[in-house]
Design a protein around this motif. Structure first.
Motif, PDB file in Angstrom:
ATOM      1  N   UNK A 127      -2.879  -6.585   5.234  1.00 24.71           N
ATOM      2  CA  UNK A 127      -3.343  -6.607   3.848  1.00 24.71           C
ATOM      3  C   UNK A 127      -3.482  -5.191   3.276  1.00 24.71           C
ATOM      4  N   UNK A 128      -3.927  -4.227   4.095  1.00 23.38           N
ATOM      5  CA  UNK A 128      -4.008  -2.849   3.607  1.00 23.38           C
ATOM      6  C   UNK A 128      -2.622  -2.343   3.216  1.00 23.38           C
ATOM      7  N   UNK A 129      -1.624  -2.709   4.020  1.00 21.24           N
ATOM      8  CA  UNK A 129      -0.250  -2.308   3.692  1.00 21.24           C
ATOM      9  C   UNK A 129       0.231  -3.007   2.429  1.00 21.24           C
ATOM     10  N   UNK A 130      -0.010  -4.299   2.350  1.00 25.23           N
ATOM     11  CA  UNK A 130       0.417  -5.073   1.182  1.00 25.23           C
ATOM     12  C   UNK A 130      -0.165  -4.480  -0.099  1.00 25.23           C
ATOM     13  N   UNK A 131      -1.430  -4.079  -0.026  1.00 26.05           N
ATOM     14  CA  UNK A 131      -2.097  -3.512  -1.194  1.00 26.05           C
ATOM     15  C   UNK A 131      -1.638  -2.087  -1.499  1.00 26.05           C
ATOM     16  N   UNK A 132      -0.902  -1.473  -0.564  1.00 27.11           N
ATOM     17  CA  UNK A 132      -0.434  -0.093  -0.739  1.00 27.11           C
ATOM     18  C   UNK A 132       1.026  -0.009  -1.161  1.00 27.11           C
ATOM     19  N   UNK A 133       1.732  -1.144  -1.215  1.00 28.88           N
ATOM     20  CA  UNK A 133       3.179  -1.111  -1.406  1.00 28.88           C
ATOM     21  C   UNK A 133       3.603  -0.480  -2.730  1.00 28.88           C
ATOM     22  N   UNK A 134       2.878  -0.749  -3.796  1.00 28.98           N
ATOM     23  CA  UNK A 134       3.252  -0.164  -5.083  1.00 28.98           C
ATOM     24  C   UNK A 134       3.129   1.355  -5.048  1.00 28.98           C
ATOM     25  N   UNK A 135       2.048   1.851  -4.467  1.00 21.69           N
ATOM     26  CA  UNK A 135       1.840   3.299  -4.373  1.00 21.69           C
ATOM     27  C   UNK A 135       2.847   3.920  -3.409  1.00 21.69           C
ATOM     28  N   UNK A 136       3.183   3.191  -2.343  1.00 21.19           N
ATOM     29  CA  UNK A 136       4.195   3.684  -1.404  1.00 21.19           C
ATOM     30  C   UNK A 136       5.543   3.828  -2.096  1.00 21.19           C
ATOM     31  N   UNK A 137       5.908   2.825  -2.856  1.00 22.75           N
ATOM     32  CA  UNK A 137       7.188   2.864  -3.593  1.00 22.75           C
ATOM     33  C   UNK A 137       7.214   4.063  -4.553  1.00 22.75           C
ATOM     34  N   UNK A 138       6.095   4.276  -5.240  1.00 27.57           N
ATOM     35  CA  UNK A 138       5.997   5.403  -6.182  1.00 27.57           C
ATOM     36  C   UNK A 138       6.129   6.738  -5.432  1.00 27.57           C
ATOM     37  N   UNK A 139       5.476   6.853  -4.261  1.00 29.32           N
ATOM     38  CA  UNK A 139       5.547   8.075  -3.460  1.00 29.32           C
ATOM     39  C   UNK A 139       6.971   8.351  -3.007  1.00 29.32           C
ATOM     40  N   UNK A 140       7.655   7.321  -2.524  1.00 27.34           N
ATOM     41  CA  UNK A 140       9.014   7.509  -1.993  1.00 27.34           C
ATOM     42  C   UNK A 140      10.006   7.834  -3.094  1.00 27.34           C
ATOM     43  N   UNK A 141       9.760   7.369  -4.314  1.00 24.19           N
ATOM     44  CA  UNK A 141      10.679   7.609  -5.413  1.00 24.19           C
ATOM     45  C   UNK A 141      10.369   8.881  -6.192  1.00 24.19           C
ATOM     46  N   UNK A 142       9.228   9.509  -5.893  1.00 20.99           N
ATOM     47  CA  UNK A 142       8.780  10.676  -6.646  1.00 20.99           C
ATOM     48  C   UNK A 142       9.739  11.855  -6.492  1.00 20.99           C
TER      49      UNK A 142
END
Length: 306
Positions: free
Chosen positions: A291-306
């Motif tokens: 669940x911690x990962x699931x809740x982090x996916x949007x921020x992870x996507x933003x970080x990887x695309x930055x």
């Protein structure tokens, strides 16, 4: 409810399936932590289910065990082993100690071998040159962490070395030299990823962000000097591992705040024994990670695309 029924009930909603073969640029760094590693397994399963299969994976101790299942793209495999076989005496405990040549209370030969009802580790994927996997182990001779990758034919032995605890085990021999748990010298090997030039680095911790250890170097050094009297460099490094860990965590916080490294860490402190055998607690930790990962996916996507 018998043990077998309880294990089935706990595992029934954790899938055993393959991830896709996409590759995500960057490096993922996996902290150790014995059975706290169930948290990390939840995170990694969530990442695989959502198509995040990082180009490079580096793991230490339990992180190396989880990492080799991650690069094999086998969702659920780690959790099915660590929950399904936790109470099996061949895996953990006195029987495991008697079964292993290295006299270890955790029998890595058992869990890294063939297991009933568990798909075999896919070594073709582990050895795939398109992805890099690195296991960290600490040299008993020098006290320094060394980094072994999947180009080696003995990568399984390197993983065993990475997860072999001092005090409780004999060292693993690699290239005729003795090695112990990579966490003796490098508990969170994100600096390796920085030094390798990776611009996108994701760290999966097994301790919450605020956790620090109260060090007691003088007391520990008295013990390690006696226990490993023939290896003075190792005994010194082992004695100061808590201080070094706190420094790593402080510096990692700074990298995260600057946006240079993305961190997923337990949203609540994980309070279990090192060799926890309450299967319900282990499942709860796994679900927290998922669940911690699931809740982090949007921020992870933003970080990887930055």
């Amino acid at each position: 409810m018998g043990d077998n029924e309880k294990v089935y009930s706990i595992l029934k909603d954790i899938p055993l399936e393959d991830a896709d073969d996409s590759i995500t640029e960057g490096a993922i760094v996996l902290e150790g932590g014995a059975f706290r590693g169930l948290y990390q397994e939840g995170v990694l399963d969530c990442l695989m289910q959502h198509g995040y299969n990082f180009q490079t994976t580096i793991g230490v101790s339990a992180g190396a065990l989880n990492g080799i299942n991650y690069v094999s793209r086998q969702i659920g495999r780690s959790a099915h082993i660590n929950i399904g076989y936790r109470r099996d005496g061949r895996y953990v405990g006195i029987n495991a100690f008697l079964l292993t040549k290295r006299k270890s209370i955790i029998n890595l030969d058992f869990t890294l071998g063939k297991l009933p009802n568990i798909p075999d580790l896919n070594m073709d994927r582990v050895k795939d040159s398109k992805r890099r996997f690195v296991a960290v182990a600490t040299s008993l001779e020098t006290g320094k962490a060394e980094y072994f990758d999947n180009t080696r034919d003995d990568i399984i032995d390197c993983v065993k070395a990475s997860a072999t605890l001092p005090y409780f085990s004999k060292p693993v021999m690699i290239d005729d030299k003795p090695y112990f748990d990579g966490g003796c010298d490098d508990r969170i090997p994100y600096k390796w990823a920085i030094n390798q030039g990776y611009k996108k680095i994701v760290v999966i911790k097994t301790r919450d962000r605020s956790f620090r250890i109260k060090p007691n170097f003088d007391r520990r050094y008295k013990i390690t000097k006696r226990w490993y009297s023939n290896y003075p460099d190792f005994s010194y490094i082992l004695a100061r591992t808590d201080e070094d860990y706190n420094v790593l965590c402080d510096e990692l916080d700074k990298y995260e705040k600057k946006g240079d490294i993305f961190v997923i860490a337990p949203s609540s402190p994980i309070k279990i024994k090192m060799l926890e055998k309450d299967l319900s607690k282990l499942k709860e930790i796994y679900l927290m990670g998922y669940m911690d990962c699931l809740n982090s996916l949007d921020k992870l996507k933003e970080y990887l695309e930055k």
